[in-house]
Scaffold this active site. Structure first.
Site, PDB file in Angstrom:
ATOM      1  N   TYR A   1       2.573  -5.768  -7.501  1.00  0.00           N
ATOM      2  CA  TYR A   1       1.598  -5.738  -6.413  1.00  0.00           C
ATOM      3  C   TYR A   1       1.482  -7.090  -5.703  1.00  0.00           C
ATOM      4  O   TYR A   1       0.453  -7.372  -5.083  1.00  0.00           O
ATOM      5  CB  TYR A   1       0.231  -5.317  -6.953  1.00  0.00           C
ATOM      6  CG  TYR A   1       0.080  -3.811  -7.137  1.00  0.00           C
ATOM      7  CD1 TYR A   1       0.082  -2.950  -6.037  1.00  0.00           C
ATOM      8  CD2 TYR A   1      -0.083  -3.249  -8.397  1.00  0.00           C
ATOM      9  CE1 TYR A   1      -0.075  -1.580  -6.191  1.00  0.00           C
ATOM     10  CE2 TYR A   1      -0.242  -1.874  -8.563  1.00  0.00           C
ATOM     11  CZ  TYR A   1      -0.240  -1.048  -7.443  1.00  0.00           C
ATOM     12  OH  TYR A   1      -0.409   0.313  -7.595  1.00  0.00           O
TER      13      TYR A   1
ATOM     14  N   ASN B   1      -7.428   5.191  -8.718  1.00  0.00           N
ATOM     15  CA  ASN B   1      -7.115   6.314  -7.833  1.00  0.00           C
ATOM     16  C   ASN B   1      -5.871   7.105  -8.241  1.00  0.00           C
ATOM     17  O   ASN B   1      -5.188   7.679  -7.394  1.00  0.00           O
ATOM     18  CB  ASN B   1      -7.058   5.846  -6.377  1.00  0.00           C
ATOM     19  CG  ASN B   1      -6.014   4.771  -6.164  1.00  0.00           C
ATOM     20  OD1 ASN B   1      -5.313   4.395  -7.089  1.00  0.00           O
ATOM     21  ND2 ASN B   1      -5.903   4.290  -4.948  1.00  0.00           N
TER      22      ASN B   1
ATOM     23  N   LYS C   1      -1.118   6.392 -12.583  1.00  0.00           N
ATOM     24  CA  LYS C   1      -1.812   5.165 -12.985  1.00  0.00           C
ATOM     25  C   LYS C   1      -2.567   5.359 -14.313  1.00  0.00           C
ATOM     26  O   LYS C   1      -2.789   6.492 -14.761  1.00  0.00           O
ATOM     27  CB  LYS C   1      -2.765   4.739 -11.861  1.00  0.00           C
ATOM     28  CG  LYS C   1      -2.025   4.263 -10.591  1.00  0.00           C
ATOM     29  CD  LYS C   1      -3.014   3.719  -9.574  1.00  0.00           C
ATOM     30  CE  LYS C   1      -2.311   3.175  -8.345  1.00  0.00           C
ATOM     31  NZ  LYS C   1      -3.287   2.590  -7.366  1.00  0.00           N
TER      32      LYS C   1
ATOM     33  N   GLU D   1      10.763  -0.849  -5.188  1.00  0.00           N
ATOM     34  CA  GLU D   1       9.891  -0.384  -6.271  1.00  0.00           C
ATOM     35  C   GLU D   1      10.638   0.500  -7.272  1.00  0.00           C
ATOM     36  O   GLU D   1      10.375   0.414  -8.474  1.00  0.00           O
ATOM     37  CB  GLU D   1       8.680   0.345  -5.672  1.00  0.00           C
ATOM     38  CG  GLU D   1       7.770  -0.625  -4.909  1.00  0.00           C
ATOM     39  CD  GLU D   1       6.571   0.026  -4.251  1.00  0.00           C
ATOM     40  OE1 GLU D   1       6.398   1.266  -4.368  1.00  0.00           O
ATOM     41  OE2 GLU D   1       5.788  -0.704  -3.610  1.00  0.00           O
TER      42      GLU D   1
ATOM     43  N   HIS E   1       0.121   5.856  -7.539  1.00  0.00           N
ATOM     44  CA  HIS E   1       0.714   4.949  -6.547  1.00  0.00           C
ATOM     45  C   HIS E   1       1.849   5.665  -5.844  1.00  0.00           C
ATOM     46  O   HIS E   1       2.533   6.496  -6.450  1.00  0.00           O
ATOM     47  CB  HIS E   1       1.278   3.699  -7.245  1.00  0.00           C
ATOM     48  CG  HIS E   1       2.155   2.873  -6.343  1.00  0.00           C
ATOM     49  ND1 HIS E   1       1.652   1.932  -5.483  1.00  0.00           N
ATOM     50  CD2 HIS E   1       3.506   2.887  -6.136  1.00  0.00           C
ATOM     51  CE1 HIS E   1       2.657   1.385  -4.796  1.00  0.00           C
ATOM     52  NE2 HIS E   1       3.796   1.947  -5.172  1.00  0.00           N
TER      53      HIS E   1
HETATM   54  N1  UDP Z   1      -7.292  -1.136  -4.108  1.00  0.00           N
HETATM   55  C1  UDP Z   1      -8.570  -1.461  -4.519  1.00  0.00           C
HETATM   56  N2  UDP Z   1      -9.520  -1.733  -3.557  1.00  0.00           N
HETATM   57  C2  UDP Z   1      -9.234  -1.701  -2.225  1.00  0.00           C
HETATM   58  C3  UDP Z   1      -7.937  -1.370  -1.826  1.00  0.00           C
HETATM   59  C4  UDP Z   1      -6.990  -1.103  -2.782  1.00  0.00           C
HETATM   60  O1  UDP Z   1      -8.846  -1.499  -5.707  1.00  0.00           O
HETATM   61  O2  UDP Z   1     -10.135  -1.961  -1.406  1.00  0.00           O
HETATM   62  C5  UDP Z   1      -6.271  -0.827  -5.115  1.00  0.00           C
HETATM   63  C6  UDP Z   1      -6.039   0.676  -5.258  1.00  0.00           C
HETATM   64  O3  UDP Z   1      -5.724   0.960  -6.624  1.00  0.00           O
HETATM   65  C7  UDP Z   1      -4.839   0.882  -4.355  1.00  0.00           C
HETATM   66  C8  UDP Z   1      -4.049  -0.396  -4.609  1.00  0.00           C
HETATM   67  O4  UDP Z   1      -5.026  -1.410  -4.737  1.00  0.00           O
HETATM   68  O5  UDP Z   1      -4.132   2.065  -4.674  1.00  0.00           O
HETATM   69  C9  UDP Z   1      -3.054  -0.778  -3.539  1.00  0.00           C
HETATM   70  O6  UDP Z   1      -3.719  -0.807  -2.299  1.00  0.00           O
HETATM   71  P1  UDP Z   1      -3.066  -0.174  -0.988  1.00  0.00           P
HETATM   72  O7  UDP Z   1      -3.886  -0.604   0.178  1.00  0.00           O
HETATM   73  O8  UDP Z   1      -1.605  -0.482  -0.967  1.00  0.00           O
HETATM   74  O9  UDP Z   1      -3.319   1.406  -1.197  1.00  0.00           O
HETATM   75  P2  UDP Z   1      -2.309   2.593  -1.534  1.00  0.00           P
HETATM   76  O10 UDP Z   1      -0.974   2.270  -0.903  1.00  0.00           O
HETATM   77  O11 UDP Z   1      -2.220   2.676  -3.036  1.00  0.00           O
HETATM   78  O12 UDP Z   1      -2.946   3.821  -0.943  1.00  0.00           O
HETATM   79 MG    MG Z   2       0.184   0.568  -0.988  1.00  0.00          MG
END
Ligand code: UDP
Ligand code: MG
Length: 144
Positions: A52, A115, A12, A129, A118
């Site tokens: 997303y 974070n 990211k 994807e 992805h």
């Molecule tokens: N995200 C965020 N706040 C939240 C949850 C998710 O900003 O409370 C962002 C974060 O960058 C995350 C992405 O949205 O990686 C996608 O969320 P997901 O729940 O799919 O998490 P991931 O699969 O990336 O662990």
């Molecule tokens: Mg996810």
């Protein structure tokens, strides 16, 4: 014999900007993933929003799109046995505060939003994807 499968990772914008791209790629290779396609891209708001789209109703969606368009990122198609589950294990929990020691997010993520990486969460989403960023030719023959 278990066959290799593909998943999608994205280094990211926070991790690219921090100069952690190479370390994250090396971490993935050491964890047994083989790089099959990669491309440094700057996503448009439309592209990040479409990628997303599943999160479109969530309160963090606008911020997520803004973050993902804030600088270049590095989508990668990664191959490994049990690729989707193994990559989710390697990256750790969404929130680095909850991520296991030694995971990519524990090592490199700043926050739950920024974070570092992805990873696809199912084989079905991995296929979508990988296809979002790479052509059939770029991952030729890998879908079995
Ligand atoms: N995200 C965020 N706040 C939240 C949850 C998710 O900003 O409370 C962002 C974060 O960058 C995350 C992405 O949205 O990686 C996608 O969320 P997901 O729940 O799919 O998490 P991931 O699969 O990336 O662990
Ligand atoms: Mg996810």
């Amino acid at each position: 014999m278990p066959s290799p499968s593909l998943t999608l990772a994205i280094v990211k914008p926070d991790a690219v900007a921090a100069g952690n791209t190479g370390k994250i790629v090396a971490h993935l290779e050491q964890a047994g993933f083989t790089l099959r396609a990669a491309s440094l891209v700057r996503l448009s708001p439309a592209e990040a929003g479409a990628f997303y789209a599943v999160h479109r109703e969530r309160p963090f969606y606008a911020g997520l799109v803004e973050f993902m368009t804030s600088g270049p990122c590095l989508p990668m198609a990664l191959e490994r046995e049990d690729a989707v589950a193994q990559l989710r294990t390697a990256i750790g929990a969404t929130d680095p505060a909850e991520a296991a020691p030694g995971t990519i997010r524990k090592l490199y993520a700043e926050s739950k939003g920024k974070n570092a990486i992805h990873a696809s969460d199912s084989d079905e989403n991995a296929r979508r994807e990988v296809g979002f960023f790479f052509s059939e030719g770029e991952v030729a023959g890998l879908w079995g």
